[in-house]
Design a protein around this motif. Structure first.
Motif, PDB file in Angstrom:
ATOM      1  N   LEU A 130       0.793  -1.137   0.031  1.00 17.26           N
ATOM      2  CA  LEU A 130      -0.019  -0.056  -0.165  1.00 17.26           C
ATOM      3  C   LEU A 130       0.941   1.246  -0.070  1.00 17.26           C
ATOM      4  CD1 LEU A 130      -3.178   0.679   2.059  1.00 17.26           C
ATOM      5  CD2 LEU A 130      -1.255   2.247   1.825  1.00 17.26           C
ATOM      6  N   THR A 131       0.670   2.150  -0.867  1.00 17.34           N
ATOM      7  CA  THR A 131       1.597   3.617  -0.977  1.00 17.34           C
ATOM      8  C   THR A 131       0.355   4.512  -1.037  1.00 17.34           C
ATOM      9  OG1 THR A 131       1.723   3.399  -3.347  1.00 17.34           O
ATOM     10  CG2 THR A 131       3.481   2.434  -2.072  1.00 17.34           C
ATOM     11  N   PHE A 132       0.709   5.668  -1.328  1.00 19.35           N
ATOM     12  CA  PHE A 132      -0.169   6.906  -1.494  1.00 19.35           C
ATOM     13  C   PHE A 132      -0.012   7.795  -2.951  1.00 19.35           C
ATOM     14  CE2 PHE A 132       0.548   5.783   2.552  1.00 19.35           C
ATOM     15  CZ  PHE A 132      -0.752   6.026   3.306  1.00 19.35           C
ATOM     16  N   GLY A 133      -1.234   8.518  -3.115  1.00 19.23           N
ATOM     17  CA  GLY A 133      -1.326   8.983  -4.485  1.00 19.23           C
ATOM     18  C   GLY A 133      -0.087  10.159  -4.498  1.00 19.23           C
ATOM     19  N   GLY A 134       0.564  10.551  -5.339  1.00 19.89           N
ATOM     20  CA  GLY A 134       1.677  11.261  -5.587  1.00 19.89           C
ATOM     21  C   GLY A 134       2.656  10.928  -5.004  1.00 19.89           C
ATOM     22  N   SER A 135       2.990   9.766  -4.526  1.00 19.40           N
ATOM     23  CA  SER A 135       4.289   9.274  -3.860  1.00 19.40           C
ATOM     24  C   SER A 135       4.932   9.139  -4.949  1.00 19.40           C
ATOM     25  CB  SER A 135       3.888   7.946  -3.077  1.00 19.40           C
ATOM     26  OG  SER A 135       3.497   6.850  -4.057  1.00 19.40           O
ATOM     27  N   TYR A 136       6.590   9.098  -4.644  1.00 18.10           N
ATOM     28  CA  TYR A 136       7.548   8.660  -5.479  1.00 18.10           C
ATOM     29  C   TYR A 136       8.590   7.724  -4.521  1.00 18.10           C
ATOM     30  CZ  TYR A 136      11.499   8.750  -8.616  1.00 18.10           C
ATOM     31  OH  TYR A 136      12.446   8.261  -9.488  1.00 18.10           O
ATOM     32  N   HIS A 137       8.598   6.376  -5.181  1.00 18.13           N
ATOM     33  CA  HIS A 137       9.549   5.564  -4.402  1.00 18.13           C
ATOM     34  C   HIS A 137      10.697   4.978  -5.282  1.00 18.13           C
ATOM     35  CE1 HIS A 137       6.765   5.717  -1.005  1.00 18.13           C
ATOM     36  NE2 HIS A 137       5.767   5.376  -1.805  1.00 18.13           N
ATOM     37  N   GLY A 138      10.857   5.454  -6.298  1.00 22.36           N
ATOM     38  CA  GLY A 138      11.882   4.854  -7.314  1.00 22.36           C
ATOM     39  C   GLY A 138      11.480   4.878  -8.748  1.00 22.36           C
ATOM     40  N   GLY A 139      12.621   4.729  -9.580  1.00 20.93           N
ATOM     41  CA  GLY A 139      12.555   4.899 -11.240  1.00 20.93           C
ATOM     42  C   GLY A 139      12.577   3.610 -11.977  1.00 20.93           C
ATOM     43  N   LEU A 140      12.645   2.454 -11.170  1.00 22.19           N
ATOM     44  CA  LEU A 140      12.939   1.174 -11.802  1.00 22.19           C
ATOM     45  C   LEU A 140      11.964   0.227 -11.010  1.00 22.19           C
ATOM     46  CD1 LEU A 140      16.597   1.138 -12.845  1.00 22.19           C
ATOM     47  CD2 LEU A 140      14.681   1.427 -14.448  1.00 22.19           C
ATOM     48  N   GLY A 141      11.501  -0.957 -11.861  1.00 20.92           N
ATOM     49  CA  GLY A 141      11.035  -2.217 -11.488  1.00 20.92           C
ATOM     50  C   GLY A 141      10.006  -2.012 -10.117  1.00 20.92           C
ATOM     51  N   GLU A 142       9.959  -2.763  -9.018  1.00 17.61           N
ATOM     52  CA  GLU A 142       9.021  -2.694  -7.819  1.00 17.61           C
ATOM     53  C   GLU A 142       8.698  -1.205  -7.394  1.00 17.61           C
ATOM     54  OE1 GLU A 142      11.166  -5.081  -8.118  1.00 17.61           O
ATOM     55  OE2 GLU A 142      10.413  -6.842  -7.167  1.00 17.61           O
ATOM     56  N   SER A 143       9.623  -0.584  -7.242  1.00 15.07           N
ATOM     57  CA  SER A 143       9.761   0.769  -6.858  1.00 15.07           C
ATOM     58  C   SER A 143       8.853   1.643  -7.541  1.00 15.07           C
ATOM     59  CB  SER A 143      10.970   1.297  -6.066  1.00 15.07           C
ATOM     60  OG  SER A 143      11.853   1.255  -7.293  1.00 15.07           O
ATOM     61  N   GLN A 144       9.299   1.588  -8.677  1.00 15.71           N
ATOM     62  CA  GLN A 144       8.585   2.445  -9.600  1.00 15.71           C
ATOM     63  C   GLN A 144       7.130   2.253  -9.789  1.00 15.71           C
ATOM     64  OE1 GLN A 144       9.666   1.972 -14.022  1.00 15.71           O
ATOM     65  NE2 GLN A 144       9.875   4.314 -14.035  1.00 15.71           N
TER      66      GLN A 144
END
Length: 435
Positions: A130-144
């Protein structure tokens, strides 16, 4: 256009470009960069936060020089080195809670967050995040694939991704349109299904528009994660290590997450990230990320120098004081400029939202790009973020001085005035797409 910038366009892949102006620099010191040709620029971006101690910090330079000269291996995969083990030990010593934990050491926030996701899934046997709208966690793979900014832009989300609004206390928005109680209620509903491995949250968002959530947000997540047996991950890649006025951003709400991810400032300008995991969670995912040079002694030496400097100089206190000075100056500027709809932030994470109408808060997307470009022309580097690209983001190095804060406010004041008076033509930004 600088010759160096022209050479970049001819040789460097455009997939690497996130450009707001024709920046071409040859050296740097503290919060200043020097362009080809000698002009000095005050950098309020800190390279998206990665230069948290500024450029060419003496402690980092000395640590890197020593580690490179000794070169005790280039990877944590095959064995232990003093710098890498020391880095992990010193990072763990800075965390509250006292539980048994391990440190994944990576290159960027992207792989640190991916490591956290994979470990959480393996340890819990649950598949969803679960994450949130407007979030940024990464630029590749699962985090993206769990990042709200990418999912809203059309990227295929991670399978089973749960995403709820981030509590946005400033105005209704396409991503975030509800108050804290409603947001926490939605989180509760998602976690009640029993298949969410981890909640991943930024204590303050940057790329989503520099949003400081209402008090009680993280505490509410902590209570719900505990109730449903779900891990709580604080993604402090951009806002951690003193930037928000406390050593760890999660401290503002009096909670301790199960998982913490760090990056950017951590490496002092070198590629370094970390995911701090409970020992039993880490053990469930052994060998799941195999990047050859992770945990190399040169980058971890830089990380040790960064941690030591932040703690010794208590840079979080400096960030709190300078942040208040910045906010006061920018709010005074806002009174003179109808383009400014809001000034907000915590510590040295600050956003200036530009609007075409203060009543409706319609985003001033074009004017924001023009203001950022004009500030560059006047000698100050800023960028813009947010789903409507209308929030000027300030994440300067933590070593900024009061005089430099005042200079930055003056330049942004002038840039806004020049845009409002029509002195900055639209074609000036035609080649720079930003986000």
């Amino acid at each position: 256009m600088p010759a160096l910038y022209e050479r970049d366009l001819a040789a460097v892949a455009s997939v690497l470009h996130l450009r707001f102006y024709p920046l071409a620099t040859t050296s740097g010191s503290g919060p200043w960069l020097v362009e080809e040709g000698g002009r000095r620029l005050l950098d309020l971006t800190a390279a998206f936060g990665a230069a948290g101690l500024g450029y060419a910090h003496p402690a980092v330079a000395a640590a890197v020089t020593k580690a490179a000269g000794e070169m005790a291996g280039v990877s944590a995969l095959m064995g232990a080195t003093p710098e890498t083990v020391g880095f992990a030990e010193e990072l763990l010593a800075l965390l509250p809670g006292g539980t048994d934990r391990r440190v994944y050491i990576g290159h960027a926030g992207t792989d640190a967050n991916t490591a956290a996701i994979r470990a959480a899934r393996a340890a819990t046997g649950r598949s969803r995040v679960l994450t949130f709208g407007g979030s940024y966690h990464g630029g590749l793979g699962e985090s993206q694939g769990v990042s709200g900014v990418y999912v809203s832009g059309g990227l295929r989300p991670e399978p089973g991704l749960a995403q709820v609004p981030y509590p946005y206390p400033y105005r209704p928005h396409a991503f975030v349109d509800s108050l804290l109680a409603d947001v926490l209620g939605r989180v509760d509903a998602e976690l009640s299904t029993g298949d969410v491995a981890m909640v991943m949250v930024e204590p303050v968002t940057n790329d989503g528009g520099v949003i400081v959530p209402p008090d009680g947000f993280l505490a509410g997540l902590r209570e719900r994660c505990d109730r449903h047996g779900t891990l709580l991950c604080a993604d402090e890649v951009k806002v951690g290590l003193g930037r928000t006025g406390t050593l760890h951003a999660f401290e503002a709400d009096g909670v301790v997450p199960d998982v913490l991810t760090l990056g950017k400032t951590l490496g002092g300008g070198l590629p370094l990230s970390a995911a701090v995991l409970p020992a039993e969670v880490d053990a469930a995912a052994e060998g799941q990320i195999l990047l050859t040079t992770i945990g190399n002694a040169v980058c971890t030496a830089a990380g040790r120098a960064v941690l030591s400097t932040i703690v010794t100089e208590q840079l979080w206190t400096r960030a709190a004081v300078l942040g208040e000075r910045f906010l006061a100056g920018l709010r005074a500027v806002a009174e003179r400029h109808p383009l400014v709809g809001d000034v907000r932030g915590r510590g040295l994470t600050i956003g200036v939202e530009l609007v075409t109408d203060r009543a409706t808060k319609a985003p001033a997307t074009l004017e924001t790009a023009l203001t950022v470009f004009r500030a560059f022309e006047l000698g100050v580097l800023v960028d813009y973020v947010g789903p409507d690209s209308n929030v000027i983001e300030l994440t300067p190095p933590l070593v900024l001085t009061e005089e430099e804060v005042d200079l930055a406010v003056q330049v942004l004041d002038a840039a806004l005035g020049d845009v409002e008076s029509g002195q900055v033509p639209e074609d000036a930004i035609a080649r720079y797409r930003g986000w």
